[in-house]
Design a protein around this motif. Structure first.
Motif, PDB file in Angstrom:
ATOM      1  N   ILE A   3       0.836  -1.191   0.000  1.00  0.00           N
ATOM      2  CA  ILE A   3       0.000   0.000   0.000  1.00  0.00           C
ATOM      3  C   ILE A   3       0.875   1.247   0.000  1.00  0.00           C
ATOM      4  N   ALA A   4       0.548   2.195  -0.890  1.00  0.00           N
ATOM      5  CA  ALA A   4       1.236   3.482  -0.941  1.00  0.00           C
ATOM      6  C   ALA A   4       0.357   4.537  -0.285  1.00  0.00           C
ATOM      7  N   PHE A   5       0.972   5.395   0.525  1.00  0.00           N
ATOM      8  CA  PHE A   5       0.300   6.523   1.152  1.00  0.00           C
ATOM      9  C   PHE A   5       0.956   7.803   0.651  1.00  0.00           C
ATOM     10  N   ILE A   6       0.172   8.652   0.015  1.00  0.00           N
ATOM     11  CA  ILE A   6       0.697   9.907  -0.518  1.00  0.00           C
ATOM     12  C   ILE A   6      -0.043  11.068   0.132  1.00  0.00           C
ATOM     13  N   SER A   7       0.624  12.214   0.216  1.00  0.00           N
ATOM     14  CA  SER A   7      -0.012  13.369   0.844  1.00  0.00           C
ATOM     15  C   SER A   7       0.699  14.648   0.455  1.00  0.00           C
ATOM     16  N   ASP A   8       0.090  15.769   0.827  1.00  0.00           N
ATOM     17  CA  ASP A   8       0.690  17.092   0.670  1.00  0.00           C
ATOM     18  C   ASP A   8       1.197  17.313  -0.763  1.00  0.00           C
ATOM     19  N   ILE A   9       0.273  17.149  -1.684  1.00  0.00           N
ATOM     20  CA  ILE A   9       0.584  17.328  -3.105  1.00  0.00           C
ATOM     21  C   ILE A   9       0.663  18.812  -3.447  1.00  0.00           C
ATOM     22  N   HIS A  10      -0.198  19.587  -2.847  1.00  0.00           N
ATOM     23  CA  HIS A  10      -0.186  21.053  -2.951  1.00  0.00           C
ATOM     24  C   HIS A  10      -0.157  21.551  -4.399  1.00  0.00           C
ATOM     25  N   GLY A  11      -1.053  21.008  -5.216  1.00  0.00           N
ATOM     26  CA  GLY A  11      -1.218  21.515  -6.570  1.00  0.00           C
ATOM     27  C   GLY A  11      -0.057  21.275  -7.508  1.00  0.00           C
ATOM     28  N   ASN A  12       0.856  20.393  -7.139  1.00  0.00           N
ATOM     29  CA  ASN A  12       2.036  20.113  -7.963  1.00  0.00           C
ATOM     30  C   ASN A  12       1.783  18.834  -8.766  1.00  0.00           C
ATOM     31  N   ALA A  13       1.149  18.979  -9.921  1.00  0.00           N
ATOM     32  CA  ALA A  13       0.798  17.826 -10.746  1.00  0.00           C
ATOM     33  C   ALA A  13       2.026  17.145 -11.324  1.00  0.00           C
ATOM     34  N   ILE A  14       3.092  17.896 -11.546  1.00  0.00           N
ATOM     35  CA  ILE A  14       4.320  17.308 -12.095  1.00  0.00           C
ATOM     36  C   ILE A  14       4.917  16.318 -11.101  1.00  0.00           C
ATOM     37  N   ALA A  15       4.993  16.719  -9.837  1.00  0.00           N
ATOM     38  CA  ALA A  15       5.498  15.809  -8.812  1.00  0.00           C
ATOM     39  C   ALA A  15       4.547  14.631  -8.616  1.00  0.00           C
ATOM     40  N   LEU A  16       3.240  14.890  -8.640  1.00  0.00           N
ATOM     41  CA  LEU A  16       2.273  13.807  -8.466  1.00  0.00           C
ATOM     42  C   LEU A  16       2.402  12.775  -9.576  1.00  0.00           C
ATOM     43  N   ASP A  17       2.553  13.216 -10.817  1.00  0.00           N
ATOM     44  CA  ASP A  17       2.708  12.267 -11.926  1.00  0.00           C
ATOM     45  C   ASP A  17       3.945  11.391 -11.724  1.00  0.00           C
ATOM     46  N   ALA A  18       5.039  11.987 -11.253  1.00  0.00           N
ATOM     47  CA  ALA A  18       6.261  11.213 -11.019  1.00  0.00           C
ATOM     48  C   ALA A  18       6.047  10.175  -9.923  1.00  0.00           C
ATOM     49  N   VAL A  19       5.345  10.560  -8.865  1.00  0.00           N
ATOM     50  CA  VAL A  19       5.082   9.630  -7.768  1.00  0.00           C
ATOM     51  C   VAL A  19       4.149   8.509  -8.213  1.00  0.00           C
ATOM     52  N   LEU A  20       3.091   8.835  -8.935  1.00  0.00           N
ATOM     53  CA  LEU A  20       2.165   7.791  -9.387  1.00  0.00           C
ATOM     54  C   LEU A  20       2.848   6.810 -10.333  1.00  0.00           C
ATOM     55  N   GLU A  21       3.764   7.306 -11.154  1.00  0.00           N
ATOM     56  CA  GLU A  21       4.521   6.407 -12.022  1.00  0.00           C
ATOM     57  C   GLU A  21       5.423   5.499 -11.196  1.00  0.00           C
ATOM     58  N   ASP A  22       6.046   6.037 -10.155  1.00  0.00           N
ATOM     59  CA  ASP A  22       6.888   5.224  -9.275  1.00  0.00           C
ATOM     60  C   ASP A  22       6.065   4.165  -8.553  1.00  0.00           C
ATOM     61  N   ILE A  23       4.880   4.542  -8.125  1.00  0.00           N
ATOM     62  CA  ILE A  23       3.984   3.588  -7.466  1.00  0.00           C
ATOM     63  C   ILE A  23       3.602   2.468  -8.425  1.00  0.00           C
ATOM     64  N   ARG A  24       3.355   2.814  -9.680  1.00  0.00           N
ATOM     65  CA  ARG A  24       3.034   1.782 -10.674  1.00  0.00           C
ATOM     66  C   ARG A  24       4.211   0.834 -10.872  1.00  0.00           C
ATOM     67  N   LYS A  25       5.404   1.386 -10.955  1.00  0.00           N
ATOM     68  CA  LYS A  25       6.596   0.549 -11.138  1.00  0.00           C
ATOM     69  C   LYS A  25       6.816  -0.395  -9.962  1.00  0.00           C
ATOM     70  N   LYS A  26       6.468   0.060  -8.783  1.00  0.00           N
ATOM     71  CA  LYS A  26       6.643  -0.757  -7.580  1.00  0.00           C
ATOM     72  C   LYS A  26       5.459  -1.684  -7.343  1.00  0.00           C
ATOM     73  N   ALA A  27       4.484  -1.616  -8.224  1.00  0.00           N
ATOM     74  CA  ALA A  27       3.343  -2.540  -8.216  1.00  0.00           C
ATOM     75  C   ALA A  27       2.574  -2.515  -6.898  1.00  0.00           C
ATOM     76  N   ALA A  28       2.298  -1.320  -6.396  1.00  0.00           N
ATOM     77  CA  ALA A  28       1.470  -1.212  -5.198  1.00  0.00           C
ATOM     78  C   ALA A  28       0.047  -1.657  -5.501  1.00  0.00           C
ATOM     79  N   ASP A  29      -0.563  -2.318  -4.548  1.00  0.00           N
ATOM     80  CA  ASP A  29      -1.929  -2.806  -4.732  1.00  0.00           C
ATOM     81  C   ASP A  29      -2.962  -1.713  -4.495  1.00  0.00           C
ATOM     82  N   ARG A  30      -2.637  -0.770  -3.612  1.00  0.00           N
ATOM     83  CA  ARG A  30      -3.574   0.298  -3.291  1.00  0.00           C
ATOM     84  C   ARG A  30      -2.812   1.600  -3.076  1.00  0.00           C
ATOM     85  N   VAL A  31      -3.529   2.705  -3.253  1.00  0.00           N
ATOM     86  CA  VAL A  31      -2.995   4.037  -2.969  1.00  0.00           C
ATOM     87  C   VAL A  31      -4.021   4.789  -2.145  1.00  0.00           C
TER      88      VAL A  31
END
Length: 240
Positions: A3-31
């Motif tokens: 399980i991945a827990f993400i927070s404090d994105i603060h309107g930064n879609a560029i950083a969020l896209d990078a994190v979501l891609e990393d989560i996909r690569k690590k094959a997390a079951d839930r976010v």
């Protein structure tokens, strides 16, 4: 179960896209998302759309509350109150009423059972969206502020933008850090992973690079009210 827990994105879609891609690569079951979605970043609408597309549980942070009703006297130092409300007004101008209604209705706590391991997650503390509990706080403070609302095996919070993991009396305490605005001097997005498998518990803090200069250009291109300071924070990963 990972399980991945993400927070404090603060309107930064560029950083969020990078994190979501990393989560996909690590094959997390839930976010799961622990708040502070839109306010103080250059792309609040884009972030909100991405978060909602995850079709997952999301809880409210202090910045989400501010987006809904503004920053009130006493919640921030007096000398920044006007500026922060100008930033809030700019953020709301990029959202619609449906977005505001979504932020308003967010719950403030998350309780999970993962293969018999109980997890209690919240933004700042179980009782407040605003309280600050720092990484170096004593065990008695952490227990009183973060672990008093109910029994769990793992307690996860965000808000301070400084990730860490501590162990106390057989419990695990984690802070996710910040996806969009890290404050610990390491200019990489931060999120947490909990993995439970046949009674084994693994925890980690992940740090993900993102295009900081592109995010800064977004602040400038969108004429964000406080672009210069936000650029400095992104480059230094610090509010100092």
């Amino acid at each position: 179960m990972k399980i991945a827990f993400i927070s404090d994105i603060h309107g930064n879609a560029i950083a969020l896209d990078a994190v979501l891609e990393d989560i996909r690569k690590k094959a997390a079951d839930r976010v799961y998302v622990l708040g502070d979605l839109c306010y103080r970043g250059p792309d609040p609408k884009g972030v909100l759309e991405r978060v909602r597309s995850l079709n997952t549980k999301v809880i409210k942070g202090n910045a989400d509350e501010w987006a809904v009703r503004g920053v009130r006297p006493g919640e921030v130092p007096d000398h920044v109150l006007e500026l922060m409300n100008r930033e809030r007004d700019w953020t709301v101008s990029r959202l619609d009423q449906q977005d505001i209604d979504y932020l308003t209705a967010l719950p403030t706590e998350l309780r999970l059972d993962v293969e018999g391991v109980s997890i209690n997650a919240f933004h700042a503390t179980p009782d407040s969206l605003f309280d600050i509990v720092v990484p170096g706080a004593g065990d008695d403070v952490l227990q009183a502020k973060l672990m008093s609302a109910g029994k769990a095996d793992i307690y996860i919070y965000a808000h301070i933008h400084k990730p860490y993991i501590r162990y106390m009396e057989g419990k695990i305490l984690m802070n996710t850090g910040s996806v969009g605005l890290p404050f610990d001097g390491l200019a990489r997005a931060s999120y947490a992973i909990v993995e439970v498998s046949e009674g084994t518990i693994g925890t980690s803090i992940e740090r993900v690079p993102f295009d900081i200069e592109k995010a800064i250009r977004q602040y400038e291109d969108e004429q964000y009210p406080n672009a210069e300071m936000m650029a400095r924070i992104l480059r230094n990963a610090s509010v100092k």
